[in-house]
Motif scaffolding. Structure first.
Motif, PDB file in Angstrom:
ATOM      1  N   GLY A 345       0.810  -1.215   0.000  1.00 55.52           N
ATOM      2  CA  GLY A 345       0.000   0.000   0.000  1.00 55.52           C
ATOM      3  C   GLY A 345       0.839   1.258   0.000  1.00 55.52           C
ATOM      4  O   GLY A 345       0.311   2.367   0.143  1.00 55.52           O
ATOM      5  N   ILE A 346       2.162   1.113  -0.189  1.00 55.77           N
ATOM      6  CA  ILE A 346       3.059   2.267  -0.280  1.00 55.77           C
ATOM      7  C   ILE A 346       3.054   2.764  -1.719  1.00 55.77           C
ATOM      8  O   ILE A 346       3.324   1.996  -2.654  1.00 55.77           O
ATOM      9  N   ASN A 347       2.765   4.046  -1.928  1.00 55.17           N
ATOM     10  CA  ASN A 347       2.689   4.562  -3.289  1.00 55.17           C
ATOM     11  C   ASN A 347       4.052   4.986  -3.815  1.00 55.17           C
ATOM     12  O   ASN A 347       5.053   4.957  -3.095  1.00 55.17           O
ATOM     13  N   LEU A 348       4.072   5.367  -5.099  1.00 51.98           N
ATOM     14  CA  LEU A 348       5.321   5.760  -5.758  1.00 51.98           C
ATOM     15  C   LEU A 348       5.406   7.279  -5.814  1.00 51.98           C
ATOM     16  O   LEU A 348       4.622   7.930  -6.521  1.00 51.98           O
ATOM     17  N   PRO A 349       6.334   7.903  -5.069  1.00 54.67           N
ATOM     18  CA  PRO A 349       6.451   9.362  -5.045  1.00 54.67           C
ATOM     19  C   PRO A 349       6.592   9.953  -6.447  1.00 54.67           C
ATOM     20  O   PRO A 349       7.282   9.391  -7.300  1.00 54.67           O
ATOM     21  N   TYR A 350       5.934  11.058  -6.680  1.00 53.48           N
ATOM     22  CA  TYR A 350       5.897  11.796  -7.944  1.00 53.48           C
ATOM     23  C   TYR A 350       5.002  11.141  -8.991  1.00 53.48           C
ATOM     24  O   TYR A 350       4.567  11.804  -9.926  1.00 53.48           O
ATOM     25  N   PHE A 351       4.745   9.840  -8.873  1.00 54.68           N
ATOM     26  CA  PHE A 351       4.021   9.115  -9.918  1.00 54.68           C
ATOM     27  C   PHE A 351       2.587   8.776  -9.520  1.00 54.68           C
ATOM     28  O   PHE A 351       1.650   9.047 -10.272  1.00 54.68           O
ATOM     29  N   SER A 352       2.411   8.137  -8.366  1.00 56.17           N
ATOM     30  CA  SER A 352       1.087   7.641  -7.977  1.00 56.17           C
ATOM     31  C   SER A 352       0.090   8.766  -7.795  1.00 56.17           C
ATOM     32  O   SER A 352       0.416   9.839  -7.287  1.00 56.17           O
ATOM     33  N   MET A 353      -1.156   8.503  -8.214  1.00 60.54           N
ATOM     34  CA  MET A 353      -2.237   9.449  -8.000  1.00 60.54           C
ATOM     35  C   MET A 353      -2.489   9.587  -6.503  1.00 60.54           C
ATOM     36  O   MET A 353      -2.633   8.599  -5.796  1.00 60.54           O
ATOM     37  N   GLY A 354      -2.527  10.802  -6.025  1.00 60.77           N
ATOM     38  CA  GLY A 354      -2.771  11.050  -4.611  1.00 60.77           C
ATOM     39  C   GLY A 354      -2.386  12.471  -4.261  1.00 60.77           C
ATOM     40  O   GLY A 354      -1.198  12.830  -4.314  1.00 60.77           O
ATOM     41  N   GLY A 355      -3.365  13.296  -3.953  1.00 59.55           N
ATOM     42  CA  GLY A 355      -3.085  14.689  -3.650  1.00 59.55           C
ATOM     43  C   GLY A 355      -2.190  14.870  -2.443  1.00 59.55           C
ATOM     44  O   GLY A 355      -1.251  15.677  -2.457  1.00 59.55           O
ATOM     45  N   SER A 356      -2.457  14.117  -1.385  1.00 59.81           N
ATOM     46  CA  SER A 356      -1.657  14.233  -0.149  1.00 59.81           C
ATOM     47  C   SER A 356      -0.205  13.898  -0.424  1.00 59.81           C
ATOM     48  O   SER A 356       0.718  14.594   0.034  1.00 59.81           O
ATOM     49  N   SER A 357       0.010  12.839  -1.185  1.00 59.19           N
ATOM     50  CA  SER A 357       1.366  12.380  -1.469  1.00 59.19           C
ATOM     51  C   SER A 357       2.148  13.397  -2.284  1.00 59.19           C
ATOM     52  O   SER A 357       3.290  13.742  -1.940  1.00 59.19           O
ATOM     53  N   ILE A 358       1.561  13.915  -3.358  1.00 59.02           N
ATOM     54  CA  ILE A 358       2.300  14.841  -4.219  1.00 59.02           C
ATOM     55  C   ILE A 358       2.547  16.166  -3.510  1.00 59.02           C
ATOM     56  O   ILE A 358       3.606  16.787  -3.686  1.00 59.02           O
ATOM     57  N   ILE A 359       1.612  16.601  -2.681  1.00 57.24           N
ATOM     58  CA  ILE A 359       1.795  17.865  -1.944  1.00 57.24           C
ATOM     59  C   ILE A 359       2.963  17.748  -0.971  1.00 57.24           C
ATOM     60  O   ILE A 359       3.852  18.612  -0.924  1.00 57.24           O
ATOM     61  N   VAL A 360       2.984  16.676  -0.182  1.00 59.00           N
ATOM     62  CA  VAL A 360       4.047  16.499   0.809  1.00 59.00           C
ATOM     63  C   VAL A 360       5.381  16.220   0.123  1.00 59.00           C
ATOM     64  O   VAL A 360       6.431  16.726   0.554  1.00 59.00           O
ATOM     65  N   THR A 361       5.360  15.439  -0.953  1.00 64.34           N
ATOM     66  CA  THR A 361       6.591  15.145  -1.681  1.00 64.34           C
ATOM     67  C   THR A 361       7.225  16.418  -2.227  1.00 64.34           C
ATOM     68  O   THR A 361       8.444  16.617  -2.131  1.00 64.34           O
ATOM     69  N   LEU A 362       6.418  17.297  -2.804  1.00 62.48           N
ATOM     70  CA  LEU A 362       6.953  18.552  -3.343  1.00 62.48           C
ATOM     71  C   LEU A 362       7.426  19.482  -2.228  1.00 62.48           C
ATOM     72  O   LEU A 362       8.416  20.205  -2.389  1.00 62.48           O
ATOM     73  N   ALA A 363       6.745  19.462  -1.085  1.00 65.56           N
ATOM     74  CA  ALA A 363       7.200  20.271   0.055  1.00 65.56           C
ATOM     75  C   ALA A 363       8.563  19.795   0.536  1.00 65.56           C
ATOM     76  O   ALA A 363       9.471  20.607   0.786  1.00 65.56           O
ATOM     77  N   MET A 364       8.732  18.476   0.673  1.00 64.36           N
ATOM     78  CA  MET A 364      10.026  17.923   1.073  1.00 64.36           C
ATOM     79  C   MET A 364      11.091  18.227   0.029  1.00 64.36           C
ATOM     80  O   MET A 364      12.246  18.516   0.366  1.00 64.36           O
ATOM     81  N   SER A 365      10.715  18.173  -1.242  1.00 67.78           N
ATOM     82  CA  SER A 365      11.665  18.485  -2.313  1.00 67.78           C
ATOM     83  C   SER A 365      12.147  19.927  -2.211  1.00 67.78           C
ATOM     84  O   SER A 365      13.325  20.225  -2.469  1.00 67.78           O
ATOM     85  N   GLY A 366      11.244  20.834  -1.844  1.00 69.12           N
ATOM     86  CA  GLY A 366      11.636  22.226  -1.663  1.00 69.12           C
ATOM     87  C   GLY A 366      12.661  22.398  -0.562  1.00 69.12           C
ATOM     88  O   GLY A 366      13.629  23.152  -0.702  1.00 69.12           O
TER      89      GLY A 366
END
Length: 395
Positions: A345-366
């Motif tokens: 159930g672990i998604n793929l950062p930047y790729f998997s559909m999921g608003g929460s995931s992409i928002i947090v991933t981009l924040a960490m990337s910043g």
């Protein structure tokens, strides 16, 4: 704390432009993720929502907010980011607690992990917990290093904090994320030089808890059994995994192409989520898979390099933790899709559909990109990384 040093202790002296190669790798990962979502989700989105671009549009909207946070973390001085660590931690815990309030949360598959948001959107607080945990540990470990008296140093509060983070995620029945947070937390204990004697009490609690959580939930046992016997349960727990393997095999060396690639991946339920890598593999083939891992490793290399060269301890720890979250999670997801690990159930950062995931991933990337601006002066580079012999005594 031990005499292990993640980097040489020295004052901040030079702040440069962001690492352009790191920025390029981040944007390329996001772009490839959007492209893969476009390729993989059209058929299901068209049938379920009568809009073939439904998932792409939602991911773009979430990415917009994510890039706002991305820019905010890039341009904000790290010392100000540190002042908000307590607020971020408290906010993430409160958000997790809200998932237990029925009117405010959504239940899916017997678990309450999502909070209702305006515009028919949802938010998964366990994604934010990953970021909060990294900032919490980075902040506390740095404070411990600043203490001059060794007797005043203790990582016990870090152990308690990690237990709280993991416990509240487990309470949401998000087993995979809880285990993942534990692993990243232990990794940060190691790289910051914490005495490993503090890890053993944590593991004595964590290991039996993980075992009990597996045996008490029948579907988790089924996933493990299905992983051990991959050719069985083809119509139940192994259906997604077997469909993903067929899609990967169909890609061959050069890939089936964007259009033709839809034939196999359409058989994978909700491919836009955890198994989206199978869509990339079928469409782009072995060459595409290799290209993805080269890009991912390059991103990790540039990120870890900037963390190792950063003279500010908090920045280095926080950047290291954020890179580890993205990199390790990506490796775990791809291993699951390839059948090397049980379904998590672990998604793929930047790729998997999921608003929460992409928002947090981009924040960490910043934050990672912000830390890449910090670099030691040339005359200090000989002091780069010091790993003392005392480290061995803590193993």
């Amino acid at each position: 704390m031990s005499q292990f040093t993640f980097y040489a202790k020295r004052p901040s002296e030079n702040y440069h432009k962001v690492d352009i190669w790191l920025l390029a790798s981040m944007l390329l990962l996001w772009g490839l993720g959007m492209f893969t979502l476009f390729v993989c989700s059209q058929n299901f989105a068209g049938k379920a929502f009568n809009d073939s671009l439904y998932f792409v549009k939602r991911q773009l909207m979430s990415s917009l907010l994510g890039f706002v946070l991305f820019v905010a973390f890039v341009v904000t001085d790290i010392k100000y980011v540190r002042k908000f660590v307590s607020i971020i931690v408290l906010f993430s815990i409160v958000m997790c607690v809200l998932t237990f309030i029925k009117p405010l949360s959504i239940e899916k598959n017997g678990a309450r992990r999502w909070i209702r948001m305006p515009g028919n959107f949802t938010f998964q607080p366990s994604e934010l917990i990953k970021f909060a945990m990294v900032l919490f540990l980075a902040n506390y470990f740095d404070k411990q290093e600043e203490l001059e008296n060794p007797e005043d140093k203790s990582v016990f509060p870090c152990v308690v904090g990690l237990l709280i983070f993991v416990g509240i995620v487990f309470a949401q029945k998000d087993f995979s994320t809880g285990v993942f947070i534990t692993l990243v937390g232990i990794l940060m204990f190691f790289v910051t030089g914490a005495k490993l004697k503090w890890i053993w009490p944590f593991l004595l609690i964590a290991i039996p808890t993980v075992f009990l959580m597996i045996v008490l939930e029948p579907y988790r046992i089924q996933r493990v059994i299905g992983w051990i016997r991959p050719d069985e349960f083809s119509s139940t727990v192994n259906y997604q995994a077997l469909s993903a393997k067929k899609a990967i095999s169909a890609g061959g060396i050069w890939g089936s192409g964007i259009g033709a690639g839809l034939s196999r991946i359409n058989s994978i339920p909700e491919i836009q989520a955890d198994y989206i890598f199978a869509g990339w593999a079928e469409s782009m083939g072995l060459i595409g898979v290799i290209a993805y891992f080269v890009l991912l490793v390059f991103f990790a290399y540039r990120g870890y390099r900037s963390a190792l060269n950063c003279p500010d301890r908090f920045s280095a720890y926080a950047s290291f933790g954020c890179i580890s979250v993205i990199f390790i999670q990506s490796i775990v997801n791809t291993m699951v899709v390839c059948g090397l690990l049980p379904s998590t159930g672990i998604n793929l950062p930047y790729f998997s559909m999921g608003g929460s995931s992409i928002i947090v991933t981009l924040a960490m990337s910043g934050l990672i990109l912000n830390v890449s601006r910090c670099e030691e002066s040339s005359e200090k580079k000989s002091e780069n990384v010091e790993i003392s012999i005392e480290t061995l005594s803590h193993l």
